[in-house]
Design a protein around this motif. Sequence first.
Motif, PDB file in Angstrom:
ATOM      1  N   GLN A 141       0.911  -1.277  -0.053  1.00 49.69           N
ATOM      2  CA  GLN A 141      -0.149  -0.101  -0.086  1.00 49.69           C
ATOM      3  C   GLN A 141       0.975   1.444   0.394  1.00 49.69           C
ATOM      4  O   GLN A 141       2.009   1.222   0.424  1.00 49.69           O
ATOM      5  CB  GLN A 141      -1.002  -0.107   0.994  1.00 49.69           C
ATOM      6  CG  GLN A 141      -0.201   0.336   2.652  1.00 49.69           C
ATOM      7  CD  GLN A 141      -1.135   0.437   3.701  1.00 49.69           C
ATOM      8  OE1 GLN A 141      -2.394   0.060   3.686  1.00 49.69           O
ATOM      9  NE2 GLN A 141      -1.025   1.328   4.683  1.00 49.69           N
ATOM     10  N   ASP A 142       0.380   2.422  -0.584  1.00 52.28           N
ATOM     11  CA  ASP A 142       1.072   3.587  -0.548  1.00 52.28           C
ATOM     12  C   ASP A 142       1.107   4.108   0.743  1.00 52.28           C
ATOM     13  O   ASP A 142       0.216   4.145   1.606  1.00 52.28           O
ATOM     14  CB  ASP A 142       0.513   4.664  -1.365  1.00 52.28           C
ATOM     15  CG  ASP A 142       0.528   4.286  -2.748  1.00 52.28           C
ATOM     16  OD1 ASP A 142       1.368   3.361  -3.071  1.00 52.28           O
ATOM     17  OD2 ASP A 142      -0.141   4.891  -3.591  1.00 52.28           O
ATOM     18  N   GLY A 143       2.417   4.354   1.337  1.00 52.35           N
ATOM     19  CA  GLY A 143       2.663   4.916   2.837  1.00 52.35           C
ATOM     20  C   GLY A 143       2.723   3.848   3.609  1.00 52.35           C
ATOM     21  O   GLY A 143       2.481   2.706   3.265  1.00 52.35           O
ATOM     22  N   LEU A 150      -3.887  -2.335  10.069  1.00 48.30           N
ATOM     23  CA  LEU A 150      -3.194  -3.055   9.320  1.00 48.30           C
ATOM     24  C   LEU A 150      -3.831  -3.310   8.220  1.00 48.30           C
ATOM     25  O   LEU A 150      -3.464  -3.091   6.989  1.00 48.30           O
ATOM     26  CB  LEU A 150      -2.523  -4.432   9.918  1.00 48.30           C
ATOM     27  CG  LEU A 150      -1.172  -4.789   9.505  1.00 48.30           C
ATOM     28  CD1 LEU A 150      -0.053  -3.853   9.386  1.00 48.30           C
ATOM     29  CD2 LEU A 150      -0.693  -5.896  10.227  1.00 48.30           C
ATOM     30  N   PHE A 151      -4.959  -3.960   8.122  1.00 46.23           N
ATOM     31  CA  PHE A 151      -5.652  -4.483   6.981  1.00 46.23           C
ATOM     32  C   PHE A 151      -6.679  -3.820   6.416  1.00 46.23           C
ATOM     33  O   PHE A 151      -7.458  -4.046   5.478  1.00 46.23           O
ATOM     34  CB  PHE A 151      -6.174  -6.076   7.338  1.00 46.23           C
ATOM     35  CG  PHE A 151      -5.187  -6.672   7.432  1.00 46.23           C
ATOM     36  CD1 PHE A 151      -4.051  -7.150   6.612  1.00 46.23           C
ATOM     37  CD2 PHE A 151      -4.874  -7.152   8.880  1.00 46.23           C
ATOM     38  CE1 PHE A 151      -2.974  -8.143   6.992  1.00 46.23           C
ATOM     39  CE2 PHE A 151      -3.606  -8.179   9.392  1.00 46.23           C
ATOM     40  CZ  PHE A 151      -2.832  -8.432   8.237  1.00 46.23           C
ATOM     41  N   ARG A 152      -7.004  -2.489   6.968  1.00 47.50           N
ATOM     42  CA  ARG A 152      -8.064  -1.356   6.611  1.00 47.50           C
ATOM     43  C   ARG A 152      -8.156  -1.213   5.143  1.00 47.50           C
ATOM     44  O   ARG A 152      -8.956  -1.349   4.440  1.00 47.50           O
ATOM     45  CB  ARG A 152      -8.168  -0.393   7.395  1.00 47.50           C
ATOM     46  CG  ARG A 152      -9.428   0.481   7.075  1.00 47.50           C
ATOM     47  CD  ARG A 152      -9.204   2.037   7.160  1.00 47.50           C
ATOM     48  NE  ARG A 152      -8.159   2.677   6.630  1.00 47.50           N
ATOM     49  CZ  ARG A 152      -8.004   2.963   5.236  1.00 47.50           C
ATOM     50  NH1 ARG A 152      -9.012   2.495   4.479  1.00 47.50           N
ATOM     51  NH2 ARG A 152      -6.957   3.422   4.929  1.00 47.50           N
ATOM     52  N   ALA A 153      -6.647  -0.854   4.628  1.00 48.49           N
ATOM     53  CA  ALA A 153      -6.594  -0.396   3.333  1.00 48.49           C
ATOM     54  C   ALA A 153      -6.847  -1.538   2.267  1.00 48.49           C
ATOM     55  O   ALA A 153      -7.367  -1.506   1.360  1.00 48.49           O
ATOM     56  CB  ALA A 153      -5.339   0.165   3.024  1.00 48.49           C
ATOM     57  N   PHE A 154      -6.575  -2.854   2.716  1.00 50.44           N
ATOM     58  CA  PHE A 154      -6.905  -4.039   1.896  1.00 50.44           C
ATOM     59  C   PHE A 154      -8.418  -4.228   1.700  1.00 50.44           C
ATOM     60  O   PHE A 154      -8.752  -4.575   0.713  1.00 50.44           O
ATOM     61  CB  PHE A 154      -6.130  -5.070   2.556  1.00 50.44           C
ATOM     62  CG  PHE A 154      -6.516  -6.534   1.767  1.00 50.44           C
ATOM     63  CD1 PHE A 154      -5.799  -6.665   0.499  1.00 50.44           C
ATOM     64  CD2 PHE A 154      -7.293  -7.374   2.257  1.00 50.44           C
ATOM     65  CE1 PHE A 154      -6.241  -7.934  -0.127  1.00 50.44           C
ATOM     66  CE2 PHE A 154      -7.801  -8.810   1.628  1.00 50.44           C
ATOM     67  CZ  PHE A 154      -7.147  -8.822   0.236  1.00 50.44           C
ATOM     68  N   THR A 155      -9.161  -4.283   2.860  1.00 51.73           N
ATOM     69  CA  THR A 155     -10.621  -4.527   2.972  1.00 51.73           C
ATOM     70  C   THR A 155     -11.278  -3.255   2.135  1.00 51.73           C
ATOM     71  O   THR A 155     -12.149  -3.541   1.283  1.00 51.73           O
ATOM     72  CB  THR A 155     -11.141  -4.379   4.286  1.00 51.73           C
ATOM     73  OG1 THR A 155     -10.264  -5.330   5.183  1.00 51.73           O
ATOM     74  CG2 THR A 155     -12.591  -4.521   4.450  1.00 51.73           C
ATOM     75  N   ALA A 156     -10.632  -2.001   2.032  1.00 52.60           N
ATOM     76  CA  ALA A 156     -11.157  -1.151   1.210  1.00 52.60           C
ATOM     77  C   ALA A 156     -10.626  -1.036  -0.158  1.00 52.60           C
ATOM     78  O   ALA A 156     -11.248  -0.314  -0.980  1.00 52.60           O
ATOM     79  CB  ALA A 156     -10.722   0.279   2.071  1.00 52.60           C
ATOM     80  N   GLY A 157      -9.924  -2.070  -0.404  1.00 55.42           N
ATOM     81  CA  GLY A 157      -9.370  -2.044  -2.100  1.00 55.42           C
ATOM     82  C   GLY A 157      -8.337  -1.302  -2.422  1.00 55.42           C
ATOM     83  O   GLY A 157      -8.118  -0.968  -3.485  1.00 55.42           O
ATOM     84  N   GLU A 158      -7.814  -0.406  -1.137  1.00 56.64           N
ATOM     85  CA  GLU A 158      -6.624   0.396  -1.433  1.00 56.64           C
ATOM     86  C   GLU A 158      -5.333  -0.070  -1.309  1.00 56.64           C
ATOM     87  O   GLU A 158      -4.229   0.453  -1.619  1.00 56.64           O
ATOM     88  CB  GLU A 158      -6.846   1.541  -0.482  1.00 56.64           C
ATOM     89  CG  GLU A 158      -8.119   2.297  -0.663  1.00 56.64           C
ATOM     90  CD  GLU A 158      -8.454   3.057   0.613  1.00 56.64           C
ATOM     91  OE1 GLU A 158      -7.733   3.241   1.569  1.00 56.64           O
ATOM     92  OE2 GLU A 158      -9.467   3.997   0.418  1.00 56.64           O
ATOM     93  N   ALA A 159      -5.283  -1.617  -1.066  1.00 58.32           N
ATOM     94  CA  ALA A 159      -3.875  -2.069  -0.756  1.00 58.32           C
ATOM     95  C   ALA A 159      -4.122  -3.918  -1.359  1.00 58.32           C
ATOM     96  O   ALA A 159      -5.128  -4.234  -1.705  1.00 58.32           O
ATOM     97  CB  ALA A 159      -3.403  -2.091   0.640  1.00 58.32           C
TER      98      ALA A 159
END
Length: 177
Positions: A141-143, A150-159
């Motif tokens: 993920q960016d940044g 930890l996994f919020r960005a993945f769940t949101a489709g951003e990672a």
Amino acid sequence: MGDAEQMWITVVPALEADEDDGAELVVVGIDPASDDPGQQVVNALLDRGHELREGVFYLLPFDLGVRYERGGDRLGVLVLTSPEVLDEMVPNRGAELATATAPLRDAPLVDGGVLLLRREIATDFDPAASEGDQPVVLLVQDGPAAESDLFRAFTAGEAALAVIGPCSGGEEDSDDR
């Protein structure tokens, strides 16, 4: 451990409803926007995955792999690629990346591979499994990732998550370049 090291021992949420999510795994954060050439190469090598079923890409162990090392109370993760893969891939990504990765390629090989990243953490966690060392989960993920989220960005489709196993297929003599 602070977020700056970008390595955690944690339970990775199940990706599918019928999967168990109880095992602790080693997670390493990768920032594709980083100026670090090792992270840039890891991100580029993730594009070499082979789609064997829809949405699931597999990496070859000589494209991108890991080795564990233990030093006292510290567990280290080394992310490696084969010299041949690096030599083939880097020129296709531009002169800037070639210049930035030259020190990586010129360094002594580690178990026949080019060392892209080394992360470590103080832990007594043992990544050994019955068939060898556990794979490592890369969180791309960016940044930097914050451990509390930890996994919020993945769940949101951003990672993205990528699982990489032991590195293999490199040169036999770890001092060759």
